[in-house]
Design an enzyme around this catalytic site. Structure first.
Site, short mmCIF file in Angstrom:
data_model
loop_
_atom_site.label_atom_id
_atom_site.label_comp_id
_atom_site.label_asym_id
_atom_site.label_seq_id
_atom_site.Cartn_x
_atom_site.Cartn_y
_atom_site.Cartn_z
N ASP A 96 41.31 41.17 52.25
CA ASP A 96 41.86 40.95 53.60
C ASP A 96 41.06 41.60 54.73
O ASP A 96 41.63 41.97 55.77
CB ASP A 96 43.33 41.40 53.64
CG ASP A 96 44.23 40.36 52.99
OD1 ASP A 96 43.95 39.16 53.14
OD2 ASP A 96 45.20 40.75 52.32
N ASP A 156 45.27 32.00 51.53
CA ASP A 156 45.19 32.81 52.74
C ASP A 156 43.74 33.18 53.09
O ASP A 156 43.40 33.43 54.25
CB ASP A 156 45.96 34.12 52.60
CG ASP A 156 47.25 34.00 51.81
OD1 ASP A 156 47.34 33.12 50.95
OD2 ASP A 156 48.16 34.80 52.04
N1 GLY Z 1 48.33 36.98 53.46
C1 GLY Z 1 49.59 37.37 52.90
C2 GLY Z 1 50.72 36.78 53.60
O1 GLY Z 1 50.57 35.85 54.38
O2 GLY Z 1 51.81 37.24 53.36
#
Ligand code: GLY
Length: 381
Positions: A96, A156
């Site tokens: 992330d 994501d």
């Molecule tokens: N990227 C994790 C979420 O959207 O919860």
């Protein structure tokens, strides 16, 4: 769907949001904002969560809207926290890096030329490269590198890739872009079902690199349609198209969007999984609509007139619905109510958190959608 938001309403919503962000500066300049609220109040947290970049992103958007130096000062203090996090490698063993460093530091560099912000964002891009798996050609999302039970990427991640494209543009080193392109290939190959819906996570075989199966973590079940995952796909494809001009990104964007729109309830704001509809009694995920509104507006410059106008209208309707019915009142320190971070189901593997609450990325993307609607905006992504 709710009627499209007008320019006057956009301007009023931005003013109101900036007022709320200004009020929060005293609590969230030297500490971060938790990923989600508790009874619609965000507690503070250390800079250790994957979500900590969104609040600084709101601060930078508020700075753009108001030019008020108090936002610039707070944003610059937060940059130091992000520089420390990446140099000390605190909670950065995951993919992330884009969610963390694009809204907090790429923004600061773009808007103020803050050299520490640039350094931090490039170090974060380097860190993200360490998650790349040659066998299977993807950025491993979570867990120890190479661990068979974590040999997967998640949808994501399309929104973590812009940090890599940005790093290549900044450094003139193609290694970041090459990894982003290779991850995108894998994602296009496996993550999209025939009907345009998406798998949340996708496992690959660590020995052969071949795709194995799609599995949910935060959606209702493996064969359902996690509403935020679909939103990450729509927005991520739009941003990917800007960097790659790969026509498949537009094709997949159209299919993913059509699937999403077909499953929206009357007011245009999805339930947390698109398998649910009105009468289900399930909570919404307002953040999903805010993300999709940004994806629609991101794609607009690349579309012919009819489709362009449709996308603008849809984005205005979503922003209108959020503004009319989902904006938090004075008792909250958030911007948008009714987000859902992770709701436990009998079939998923998530830890239940932030159900029917404000969520920090929901607030960020709501601000970004309003900013995009207010006029030309140079994207942080
Ligand atoms: N990227 C994790 C979420 O959207 O919860």
């Amino acid at each position: 769907m709710t009627s499209p938001i007008t320019d006057l309403e956009v301007s009023a919503a931005l003013d109101r949001s900036c007022g709320r962000i200004r009020r929060n500066l005293k609590d969230f300049t030297f500490q971060c904002q938790n990923h989600s609220s508790i009874h619609n109040i965000y507690p503070p947290c250390e800079n250790t969560q994957w979500t900590c970049g969104f609040w600084p992103g709101e601060v930078w958007l508020a700075y753009e809207h108001t030019k008020d130096d108090s936002f610039r000062q707070a944003g610059s203090i937060l940059v130091q926290s992000f520089l420390k996090r990446i140099t000390s490698k605190t909670e950065v063993d995951h993919h992330d890096m884009g969610f963390l460093y694009t809204p907090s530091c790429v923004s600061a560099w773009m808007l103020t030329g803050n050299a520490d912000a640039r350094t931090a964002a490039i170090l974060a891009a380097d860190q993200l490269l360490t998650r790349f798996q040659e066998t299977g050609s993807f950025l491993q999302a979570w867990g120890p590198l190479g661990a068979p039970d974590n040999y997967r990427y998640i949808i994501d991640c399309l929104m973590n890739l812009p940090l890599l494209y940005w790093a290549s543009e900044e450094t003139k080193d193609e290694k970041y872009r090459n990894v982003a392109r290779r991850h995108t290939e894998t994602c296009l190959r496996y993550s999209f079902r025939e009907d345009g819906s998406t798998f949340h996570t996708y496992f690959l075989d660590p020995a052969t690199g071949k795709g194995v199966r799609g599995v949910t973590c935060q959606g209702y079940r493996d064969d359902s349609f996690w509403a935020r995952g679909q939103a990450w796909a729509i927005c991520g494809l739009a941003v990917s198209y800007r960097y790659t001009r790969d026509e498949r990104c537009i094709d997949y964007f159209r299919k993913a969007l059509a699937f999403y729109l077909d499953r929206l309830p009357e007011d245009g704001i999805p339930y947390w999984d698109l398998i649910f509809s009105d009468g289900s009694g399930e909570p919404r995920d307002s953040s999903s609509a805010a993300i999709v509104a940004c994806g629609l507006l991101e794609m607009v410059p690349h579309l012919e007139q009819e489709e362009r106008e449709r996308c603008i209208r849809l984005a205005r309707c979503m922003a209108g619905s959020l503004t009319k019915n989902y904006v938090a009142g004075e008792g909250s320190n958030g911007l948008l109510l009714h987000g859902t971070y992770s709701k436990k189901s009998p079939f998923n593997t998530c830890t239940p958190e932030g159900v029917d609450e404000c969520v920090s990325w929901g607030d960020y993307f709501y601000m970004e959608a309003l900013t995009r609607l207010a006029g030309p905006w140079k994207s942080y992504w």
